[in-house]
Each structure stands twice: as C-alpha cells, then as structure tokens.
Scaffold this motif. Structure first.
Motif, PDB file in Angstrom:
ATOM      1  N   ASN A   1      -4.095  81.703  33.323  1.00 34.70           N
ATOM      2  CA  ASN A   1      -4.827  81.411  32.084  1.00 34.70           C
ATOM      3  C   ASN A   1      -5.224  79.941  32.019  1.00 34.70           C
TER       4      ASN A   1
ATOM      5  N   THR B   1       8.881  77.358  34.595  1.00 37.22           N
ATOM      6  CA  THR B   1       7.471  77.602  34.905  1.00 37.22           C
ATOM      7  C   THR B   1       6.666  77.845  33.629  1.00 37.22           C
ATOM      8  N   PRO B   2       5.903  76.842  33.195  1.00 35.92           N
ATOM      9  CA  PRO B   2       5.065  77.051  32.012  1.00 35.92           C
ATOM     10  C   PRO B   2       4.066  78.186  32.258  1.00 35.92           C
ATOM     11  N   GLY B   3       3.813  78.964  31.239  1.00 37.50           N
ATOM     12  CA  GLY B   3       2.868  80.074  31.368  1.00 37.50           C
ATOM     13  C   GLY B   3       3.556  81.418  31.392  1.00 37.50           C
ATOM     14  N   LEU B   4       4.856  81.422  31.705  1.00 38.49           N
ATOM     15  CA  LEU B   4       5.605  82.677  31.688  1.00 38.49           C
ATOM     16  C   LEU B   4       6.337  82.825  30.365  1.00 38.49           C
ATOM     17  N   LYS B   5       6.589  84.078  29.998  1.00 38.62           N
ATOM     18  CA  LYS B   5       7.537  84.352  28.929  1.00 38.62           C
ATOM     19  C   LYS B   5       8.729  85.079  29.554  1.00 38.62           C
TER      20      LYS B   5
ATOM     21  N   ASN C   1       0.193  87.539  27.888  1.00 39.59           N
ATOM     22  CA  ASN C   1       0.771  86.612  28.859  1.00 39.59           C
ATOM     23  C   ASN C   1       1.760  87.357  29.761  1.00 39.59           C
TER      24      ASN C   1
END
Lengths: 348, 341
Positions: B116, B152-156, B178
C-alpha cells in the motif's frame, strides 16, 4: 525476397522499431539527467536487451480497462512497460523521485503499478514476482477470465527459492502465465555459470513439467514470434510456459558499476548484435520502412523523451512529512514527537 | 443442487456452545458465504480439512477453486495470495504451523507489508495458523511468531484468547484491507473451558481494540493469547488470598497496539506487569514498557515487570517445556512482588 512479417502490417513492424527507439532514448536521456544531478539513486541500462521486452509485450493483449493481459516488467524491460501504457513522464518522475510520480516518491524507477493498464512493478528481490504473477494468473483461471500474465526476471533471480516456489505453484495450478528469463549472462558481477550448472534455462522447464523455448533476445521479431506462440498455448489452457531470452548486458549492473570484470572484447563483439541496428537494417532491406520514416521515428522518440524529462524536472519533490502516509489504509502513523512545535512525548 | 452446510458448522445457529477452533471455522465459512472473493489456500486444508481440521468439509462445499491444497511452499503460496489480492480476491492463507511461516518472511515483509505504501494498492489478505506451546510439539510446532512481524509497518497482528473474540476478530481481519497475521493458540483450540455460546448474528470485533477482561484498581496486567487465562487465575488468587485487585487488559490485536487502553489502565492502577508466552528478549513487553514510559511515567509507582518464556527454542520434553513456559505461579509471584513494592 522479403522475410515473413509474422502477420504484422507495415505499421506494426514500424511500431516495434518505435518502441525500441523509445526505450533507448529514454535511457540515454536518463544518463544525461543523472549527470545533471536529477536522478535519485541508481540508473540501470538495458543496452542490448531492448528487443526482448518490446517483442514480448507487443505479442500480448494490451488494454486500459483492466481486462487485458498482465505484465510484470523489470528494470531492463522498460520497453514492455511503455507498450503497456506506462507514461514516459511517469518513468522520469519515478527516476527523479518526484512527489508527482505514481508512487509519490516512495519507490524507484520502474517499480510502479497500474492494474487497469495491466502492469505490476517489480520489487527488488525479483524472484518474488514469480509468486505474485502466479497468484494474479491463478485469479484469471479460477474466475474463467480470458487473460494471461507475463513476468520478466533475470538469470540471477532464477537461483532464488521464491522463483522455484512460485514456478512450481504456477505449474501445479496450471496458471496461465509466461516466464521470461532475461539471460543477459550477468547477475551484477556474477556470471550465469556461477548461478546454475545448466547451459540453458530451458533445461529447467522439464523439472517443473512446463514447456520452454530459447530465443535470440536481440531479434525483436523472433521474440515476438516466440511469445505470440506461447501466449496462444497458455491462453487455450496450456498452463505455464517459460522463454529464455539470450543476449548480453553491455553496460554494468548500474551506472556506478565500471564492469571491469567483463572482457572488453566480448562487449565489442556484442555491439555488432545491437538489436536496434539489426532491426533497422531489416526494416530497410525488406522495405518495411523507408529511411525517412525511420528518421522521423528516431527524431520523434528523442523529442518525446526530452519534453517529458523537462516537464518532470520542473515538478516538486514530496513533502518530507508525507513519509507517514499510506502505511495502512486506515491507521494513521504518528509524526515524531520531536518534530512538533512544542515537543512533549506525552502528547505524541 | 447446492451442497448442504455441514452440521458441525451450524452449532452457533443452533445455539450450542463452540470451541475456539469451531468459532474460527464458523468465521471462515460464514465469510466465504458472504463474499465470493474470499478463498483459502494452504497445505492439506482441502481433502484432509487442515492439520487441526479447521476447514473440515470446506472443499466439498466450496470446491477446489476456493479451497486450494498447495505444494509445501509457504513462500510460494503466500506470494500467490498477494498476487490474487491485487486482482480483487481476498485470500486467507493457512500456515499449517506458524513455525513454518519463515519461508514466507521475505514476501510478507518486503512485498505484502509495503504494497500500500509503495502505491501498489491494498493487500486484503489474512495469514492464519496455530501457534504456541504446551502441547509437547518441540521446537518446530510450538513457536509464537508475532515478534518476527511486529517490527514491520504495514502489517496487522491479531492474537485472540476466546472463542467469541476469535470469530469476531477473524471476520474483521478478512474484511480488513490490510494484511493481517492471525495467530491461533493451539492449546486454546479445543480447551473445554473456552467453550461458549456465541451471538448468532454477524458480529465483528474491531481490530486495534484491547479488551478489559477484569477490572481492578491495584495492578494492571497487560497480556494476550493463552496468558490471559493464566493471568486471570493469578488475579483470582490475588483477590481472595491477598485482597489485591488486578486489572487485566487482553490486547487481542498486537499491531496496531492499543496504547490508549494500556496507558489508561496504568494511570488507574499505577503498576504494570506484562505477561506473554513468547520469549523474553525482544518480546512485546519491551515496547509496552517504553510506551508507558513515554506516556505515563509520572503515574508509575513501581518498576514495569514482565513474565515471559525463557530465551530458548521451545523444548520437547514436558519437564523442560513446563519450565520454559510462563506458568500461573510465575504470574502470581510477579504480581505479588509488584503489589508489595
């Protein structure tokens, strides 16, 4: 006597030349821009490889409404990107890391995307893209869509686990995709002989139960013909297919690489197999184009690149604070508390 | 003729209690009914119904285009899920044991999590599977993987502790645009004490919101997954034997972290104990401690402490594994130390 035209009209035959010229003119323009300090990061040439990307992409269905074939190009396949509708100005914006670029300055060079036009930019670990394209084309198969995918990658990426896992998955699931291995004989400074024991990547196909073919990557019509035949087979339910393009990377891995590990004699020998020169001679010899027509194409593509690059230069870089945007679709990332006007961690 | 819904997936509709595993199966089944773009990929999930039978009878109901048995190649099929997600599908990938997610680390962190941000569009996919120790699974069938991805930014990252939450959180994860890593503690899958009657409506539990399991005034325990239940046991003992009131915050979603819920509770109790089954160094306790330091330092009346597994691979033998894992008694001792501080 004229050569066979593979069903292409005079306009189509000249289109191919136009794409070859555009690719080379764009990269030469980038070299100039780099010298002027406008390029952010590395610059990667495809000198000698232009015909592979152009011939392959020209054989596919290129549409703008999300119903055409899907391309995953590489840094050395910009001609395919342009044929699929990638805008020249976006190419320059990407290389210059402008805020107006398709990735708003987040990503480099050809790493951009347009699913309506049908291209997905690569990520740097290129083997991954085999997996991605396997999933994209899996979706075509399970939904019964008349679409196929094509994924470019280098001889080096063929050594990765992702390449194996993606290809094996695609072969088992009969994903309608064509793998294009750009065997330019070098993965950075590592020769193909240190990436694989096989003498041709086509030898790997039987291990996955797929059909393969090797083709002279400097011959735009030969590539077009091979990919057109493969696409017919894949489109009619023939599963996954692999094509090896054989040519030579006549420049370093990137502009910062002096390529001193390559024998200059070899490079000079490959200069005689320049894909633009070869095809230009054939166009004239077969009377598919006149000298005047070719000169117009050459001047036009040069001018298009000049104009697009000039326009991109004038555009702004992104605001630094935009770096926090877009990590998630729905969760805002905080700005560093030390950047606020009255720094206080409890308020961040 | 359409196939009939398998009996075992209708327990909630019949008002019967379900285990956490059954709640997860129901969530998957109901989401696949609700949205045709949802499909499943993983090893042995079709004919066999999954190593833990989460997808039992799904193949005969949905067919092999929506329940795909894959080669043993977590990187390959997770990457393929990402490609399918680009094309408008909503893949749910099962990792047979989450210990085996490591071959997919490359595509998850470099590709999926950045998509994203790179302008390649959202990646609406879920990567789910069993985690956790206590089942004598040894080093390769027992790990918790949250902290390999927490950075890791971007993961939930979601990690439920109850059947109700598992169902509602999994539905929310599938509907989220996401990428979500969804951890299911295998020790909770069929735990009889977790059986409960679920609401029979189409409820979801929003991601990013912690749950106050138990209100208290003297100590806050922040925890998640299997440790919620051990913490509750310790809290009940504290209540009856020590007269100490323990508040328990179940994080439910680890990323993004519900910082507000943690800080609010600490401001109330002034003491914080973090309990997690994952190993100690680089565990989530460290991140929670620094957030509380940033946001509520003045409210603290004691050191922030933690109870975790020891820094070792998960051992096989029962005596070793029981020593390795945090136990109720560890929580109790730490809470008592903090209460007396």
């Amino acid at each position: 006597m004229s050569e066979p035209t593979l069903g292409l009209e005079r306009a189509g035959l000249q289109d191919l030349y136009r794409s070859l010229c555009l690719t080379r003119a764009a990269e030469e323009r980038l070299e100039l821009l780099q010298k002027q300090g406008h390029v952010t990061g590395g610059l990667y040439r495809s000198l000698g490889q232009e015909a592979g990307a152009v011939g392959a992409a020209y054989a596919l269905r290129r549409r703008t409404d999300g119903t055409g074939d899907m391309l995953c190009h590489t840094i050395r396949a910009a001609g395919a990107l342009f044929l699929f509708g990638g805008e020249l100005i976006d190419y320059f914006r990407q290389y210059m890391a402008k805020g107006t670029s398709p990735t708003r300055g987040r990503e480099a060079n050809v790493h951009w995307f347009d699913f309506q036009k049908g291209f997905v930019g690569p990520v740097s670990p290129l083997g991954t893209m085999i997996e991605i394209m396997a999933g994209m084309t899996l979706s075509f198969r399970v939904r019964g869509e008349d679409r196929i995918g094509i994924v470019f990658y280098g001889d080096g990426a063929s050594s990765t686990g992702a390449w194996h896992e993606g290809l094996n998955f695609a072969a088992v699931q009969r994903c309608p995709m064509i793998l294009i291995v750009e065997n330019n004989q070098w993965a950075f400074s590592t020769p193909t002989s240190k990436n694989t024991r096989v003498s041709s990547f086509t030898e790997k196909g039987p291990g996955y139960g797929i059909d393969t073919e090797a083709v002279d990557g400097t011959d735009v019509l030969a590539v077009f013909d091979a990919v057109r035949r493969a696409a017919l087979q894949v489109r009619s339910g023939g599963g996954t297919h692999m094509i090896e393009l054989n040519y030579f990377r006549r420049k370093g891995h990137a502009q910062h690489d002096p390529q001193d590990y390559v024998d200059p004699v070899v490079i000079r020998a490959w200069e005689k197999k320049d894909p633009l020169d070869l095809y230009r001679s054939r166009l004239l010899h077969n009377e598919w184009a006149s000298e005047e027509e070719l000169m117009v194409i050459e001047e036009q593509t040069f001018e298009e690149c000049r104009v697009a690059a000039e326009a991109a230069i004038a555009e702004p870089y992104p605001e630094g604070s935009e770096a926090v945007l877009g990590v998630y679709t729905d969760v805002a990332m905080p700005h560093p508390w030390t950047r606020s006007n009255s720094p206080d961690p409890t308020l961040a | 003729m359409d196939p009939e819904t398998p009996e075992h997936l209708l327990k909630t509709k019949r008002g019967e209690p379900v285990t956490m595993l059954e709640a997860i199966s129901e969530a998957l089944f109901e989401e696949m009914i609700r949205d045709e773009s949802v499909f499943l990929m993983g090893e042995d999930i079709g004919v066999y119904g999954g190593a833990f039978k989460v997808t039992r009878d799904f193949l005969s109901f949905f067919g092999e285009n929506r329940v795909i048995d894959t080669p043993i190649a977590e990187g390959g099929f997770t990457g393929a899920a990402a490609g399918a997600a680009h094309m408008g599908l909503r893949p749910v990938v099962e990792i047979q044991f989450m210990d085996f997610i490591s071959p997919a680390y490359d595509v998850i962190t470099n590709y999926i999590a950045t998509s994203n941000y790179r302008g390649a569009g959202p990646q609406p996919l879920v990567i789910r599977g069993p985690v956790g120790g206590g089942n004598r699974g040894g080093p390769f069938h027992s790990q918790n993987v949250e902290m390999a991805f927490f950075h890791t930014p971007g993961l939930k990252i979601v990690y439920p502790s109850t059947a109700r939450d598992a169902k509602g959180l999994l539905k929310a994860s599938i509907r989220d645009d996401n990428p979500v890593i969804f951890e299911e503690h295998k020790g909770l899958y069929r735990a009889p004490s977790l059986r409960e009657v679920l609401p029979d409506d189409d409820y979801v539990v929003p991601l990013g919101e912690a749950r106050i399991v138990r209100e208290g005034t003297d100590i806050t325990i922040v925890t998640y997954g299997s440790m919620v239940h051990k913490s509750v046991e310790a809290a009940e003992t504290m209540e009856t034997e020590d007269g100490v009131s323990v508040e328990i915050v179940d994080l439910r979603t680890l990323l993004p972290l519900d910082e507000d819920a943690i800080v609010e509770s600490v401001k109330k109790t002034n003491k914080l104990l973090v309990v997690h089954e994952d190993t100690r160094t680089g565990g989530i306790a460290g991140e929670i401690a620094i957030r509380v330091s940033e946001k509520a330092f003045e409210w603290l009346d004691g050191p922030i402490l933690r109870v975790t597994a020891i820094d070792a691979p998960v051992p096989y033998s029962g005596s070793l594994e029981d020593y390795f894992l945090p136990q109720t008694d560890d929580v109790l001792k730490a809470a008592r130390y903090l209460a007396a501080y």
